[in-house]
Design a protein around this motif. Structure first.
Motif, PDB file in Angstrom:
ATOM      1  N   GLY A   1      50.611  12.388   6.871  1.00 51.25           N
ATOM      2  CA  GLY A   1      49.446  13.772   7.342  1.00 51.25           C
ATOM      3  C   GLY A   1      49.732  14.903   6.502  1.00 51.25           C
ATOM      4  O   GLY A   1      50.762  15.044   5.109  1.00 51.25           O
TER       5      GLY A   1
ATOM      6  N   LEU B   1      48.919  19.694   0.189  1.00 47.04           N
ATOM      7  CA  LEU B   1      47.837  20.354  -1.338  1.00 47.04           C
ATOM      8  C   LEU B   1      47.107  21.782  -1.483  1.00 47.04           C
ATOM      9  O   LEU B   1      46.223  21.281  -0.713  1.00 47.04           O
TER      10      LEU B   1
ATOM     11  N   ASP C   1      47.077  17.991   4.048  1.00 46.66           N
ATOM     12  CA  ASP C   1      46.129  19.484   4.586  1.00 46.66           C
ATOM     13  C   ASP C   1      45.825  19.371   2.717  1.00 46.66           C
ATOM     14  O   ASP C   1      47.008  18.839   2.228  1.00 46.66           O
ATOM     15  N   THR C   2      44.716  19.789   2.814  1.00 44.82           N
ATOM     16  CA  THR C   2      44.696  19.889   1.394  1.00 44.82           C
ATOM     17  C   THR C   2      43.316  20.549   1.198  1.00 44.82           C
ATOM     18  O   THR C   2      42.423  21.095   1.480  1.00 44.82           O
TER      19      THR C   2
ATOM     20  N   GLU D   1      37.879  15.926   1.226  1.00 44.29           N
ATOM     21  CA  GLU D   1      39.492  15.667   1.856  1.00 44.29           C
ATOM     22  C   GLU D   1      40.115  14.603   1.830  1.00 44.29           C
ATOM     23  O   GLU D   1      40.776  12.942   0.951  1.00 44.29           O
ATOM     24  N   PHE D   2      39.108  13.601   3.180  1.00 48.24           N
ATOM     25  CA  PHE D   2      39.208  12.660   3.581  1.00 48.24           C
ATOM     26  C   PHE D   2      39.193  11.017   2.573  1.00 48.24           C
ATOM     27  O   PHE D   2      40.640  10.272   2.113  1.00 48.24           O
TER      28      PHE D   2
ATOM     29  N   ILE E   1      42.266  11.751  -0.253  1.00 44.42           N
ATOM     30  CA  ILE E   1      43.016  11.261   0.378  1.00 44.42           C
ATOM     31  C   ILE E   1      43.650   9.650   0.659  1.00 44.42           C
ATOM     32  O   ILE E   1      44.809   8.979   0.067  1.00 44.42           O
TER      33      ILE E   1
ATOM     34  N   GLY F   1      45.395  10.521   9.358  1.00 49.10           N
ATOM     35  CA  GLY F   1      43.875   9.928   9.902  1.00 49.10           C
ATOM     36  C   GLY F   1      43.223  11.092  10.557  1.00 49.10           C
ATOM     37  O   GLY F   1      41.922  11.481  11.271  1.00 49.10           O
ATOM     38  N   ASP F   2      43.889  10.705  11.760  1.00 51.53           N
ATOM     39  CA  ASP F   2      43.442  11.997  13.359  1.00 51.53           C
ATOM     40  C   ASP F   2      44.471  13.154  12.654  1.00 51.53           C
ATOM     41  O   ASP F   2      44.832  14.123  11.983  1.00 51.53           O
ATOM     42  N   ASP F   3      43.853  13.842  14.009  1.00 50.81           N
ATOM     43  CA  ASP F   3      44.510  15.306  14.146  1.00 50.81           C
ATOM     44  C   ASP F   3      46.687  15.720  13.525  1.00 50.81           C
ATOM     45  O   ASP F   3      46.209  16.631  13.632  1.00 50.81           O
TER      46      ASP F   3
HETATM   47  P1  ADP Z   1      41.912  18.850  10.210  1.00 52.36           P
HETATM   48  O1  ADP Z   1      40.939  19.311   9.792  1.00 52.36           O
HETATM   49  O2  ADP Z   1      42.471  18.056  11.737  1.00 52.36           O
HETATM   50  O3  ADP Z   1      43.766  19.024   9.523  1.00 52.36           O
HETATM   51  P2  ADP Z   1      41.953  17.125   7.686  1.00 52.36           P
HETATM   52  O4  ADP Z   1      40.858  16.663   7.349  1.00 52.36           O
HETATM   53  O5  ADP Z   1      42.665  18.627   7.304  1.00 52.36           O
HETATM   54  O6  ADP Z   1      42.177  17.495   9.333  1.00 52.36           O
HETATM   55  O7  ADP Z   1      43.282  15.718   7.748  1.00 52.36           O
HETATM   56  C1  ADP Z   1      42.461  14.758   8.008  1.00 52.36           C
HETATM   57  C2  ADP Z   1      43.731  13.682   7.936  1.00 52.36           C
HETATM   58  O8  ADP Z   1      43.872  13.091   6.723  1.00 52.36           O
HETATM   59  C3  ADP Z   1      44.769  14.576   9.031  1.00 52.36           C
HETATM   60  O9  ADP Z   1      45.283  12.876   9.209  1.00 52.36           O
HETATM   61  C4  ADP Z   1      45.813  14.905   7.446  1.00 52.36           C
HETATM   62  O10 ADP Z   1      46.937  14.908   8.168  1.00 52.36           O
HETATM   63  C5  ADP Z   1      45.464  14.010   7.063  1.00 52.36           C
HETATM   64  N1  ADP Z   1      45.842  14.479   5.069  1.00 52.36           N
HETATM   65  C6  ADP Z   1      45.687  15.668   4.949  1.00 52.36           C
HETATM   66  N2  ADP Z   1      45.561  16.278   3.851  1.00 52.36           N
HETATM   67  C7  ADP Z   1      46.614  15.377   3.142  1.00 52.36           C
HETATM   68  C8  ADP Z   1      47.677  14.993   2.472  1.00 52.36           C
HETATM   69  N3  ADP Z   1      47.401  15.981   1.296  1.00 52.36           N
HETATM   70  N4  ADP Z   1      48.558  14.209   2.349  1.00 52.36           N
HETATM   71  C9  ADP Z   1      48.405  13.108   3.254  1.00 52.36           C
HETATM   72  N5  ADP Z   1      47.894  13.395   4.554  1.00 52.36           N
HETATM   73  C10 ADP Z   1      46.518  14.714   4.580  1.00 52.36           C
END
Ligand code: ADP
Ligand code: MG
Length: 313
Positions: free
Chosen positions: A120, A90, A122-123, A5-6, A9, A28-30
């Motif tokens: 930020g 997404l 979620d994916t 996922e990261f 992104i 990048g953070d929570d």
């Molecule tokens: P968490 O497990 O804390 O929810 P994630 O692993 O889902 O963290 O996401 C890691 C980082 O990437 C977070 O800062 C999150 O906001 C960002 N992120 C995840 N998916 C996307 C996206 N589709 N677009 C932008 N940022 C994203």
């Protein structure tokens, strides 16, 4: 998924520059961290687009990225808020790198045009579903609502209406000239959120909404929440040549009233403040104390049966 996922992104959703000094912490953070200046309120909105519900399967991903952000910016515009940042959730059936590249291009180029940070998201894996949360700033107490129209206000529209609805009809098989099809399809595929117009309205307008579900439905929200009615004159509606040609050919004059997806602003202004308007707009009617909407065409009161597009109807 083949990419984590990261890294996905980082690869597709890293912006060239993080612009906004109010973004204290981005991706990048929570959580992301935002500073909200003392004199402002945070305007928050979310819209989701689901494949086969809000867009056709196989839709152009660059246009989807643009439209997903545009519809959220339109909600900020209708409150008179200045866009600040967005999150992006997404849900993807698979990691299709060509799709992601095009989608992120459409999304990020509109974001950069408005100096918005992607902070930020979620994916996840599943049926294609795209969600944006958009954040904006509006001076305290100045957010433009639906509930505050006043009897005697003039009703205005930015831009023309009906073009996106015509674009949808063209996608569904309606045939017209290439020039008209180009105009209508561009409005359907790449809506232009009225952010600048929205920013010009908080000290002038009494109420505002963006046209996502059609003029009758959306103006209807202002009327219902303001507990007022209105008079609309069909002949005053601002229509493009393409929509005029469609109406001449088909006789379907309801299109600009009930078609959605135009993302123009509909707002009301007292007669005393009308002279302060500097944005391009058209007066289409009048707010009245008597409830419900009265539509006149050629001087005749029309009966309104169709209320615009409603989900789950
Ligand atoms: P968490 O497990 O804390 O929810 P994630 O692993 O889902 O963290 O996401 C890691 C980082 O990437 C977070 O800062 C999150 O906001 C960002 N992120 C995840 N998916 C996307 C996206 N589709 N677009 C932008 N940022 C994203
Ligand atoms: Mg997550």
């Amino acid at each position: 998924m083949s990419l984590t996922e990261f890294s996905l992104i980082q690869r597709f959703f890293t912006q060239q520059r993080v612009k906004n000094p109010l973004t204290a912490l981005g991706i990048g953070d929570d959580c992301a961290l935002l500073s909200v200046p003392e004199a402002y309120q945070l305007a928050v909105t979310t819209d989701t687009m689901v494949e086969n519900v809000h867009f056709f399967a196989g839709a152009d991903p660059e246009q989807l990225g643009h439209k997903l952000l545009a519809v959220n910016l339109s909600d900020l515009a209708s409150m008179g808020a200045k866009p600040l940042s967005v999150t992006l959730a997404l849900t993807l059936p698979s990691v299709d790198e060509a799709w992601l590249k095009a989608f992120s291009k459409g999304f990020l180029s509109l974001a950069e045009q408005h100096s918005i940070d992607l902070i930020g998201g979620d994916t996840t894996s599943g049926p294609l579903t795209l969600t944006v949360q958009a954040l904006g700033l509006v001076p305290k107490g100045k957010g433009l609502r639906r509930s505050t129209a006043q009897p005697g206000d003039f009703i205005y529209l930015t831009g023309c209406i009906g073009d996106a609805g015509l674009g949808l009809k063209i996608k569904q098989g309606y045939a017209c000239s290439d020039a008209h099809a180009q105009v209508a399809l561009a409005r359907f595929n790449r809506p232009n959120p009225q952010v600048e117009a929205g920013l010009a309205l908080p000290d002038i307008a009494n109420a505002c909404i963006d046209i996502s579900d059609g003029l009758l439905a959306d103006l209807g929200h202002i009327l219902k929440q303001s507990q007022l009615g209105a008079r609309l004159d069909w002949e005053l509606l601002p229509l493009s040549e393409a929509v005029h040609a469609y109406i001449n050919e088909t006789g379907d004059w309801s299109l600009p009233l009930i078609a959605g997806d135009d993302y123009e602003l509909c707002f009301t202004v007292s007669p005393e403040k009308a002279a302060l308007l500097t944005i391009p707009c058209t007066k289409i009617g009048l707010i009245e104390a008597t409830p419900t909407l009265r539509l006149y065409k050629a001087g005749q009161l029309q009966s309104l049966t169709s209320k615009g597009y409603e989900h789950f109807s």
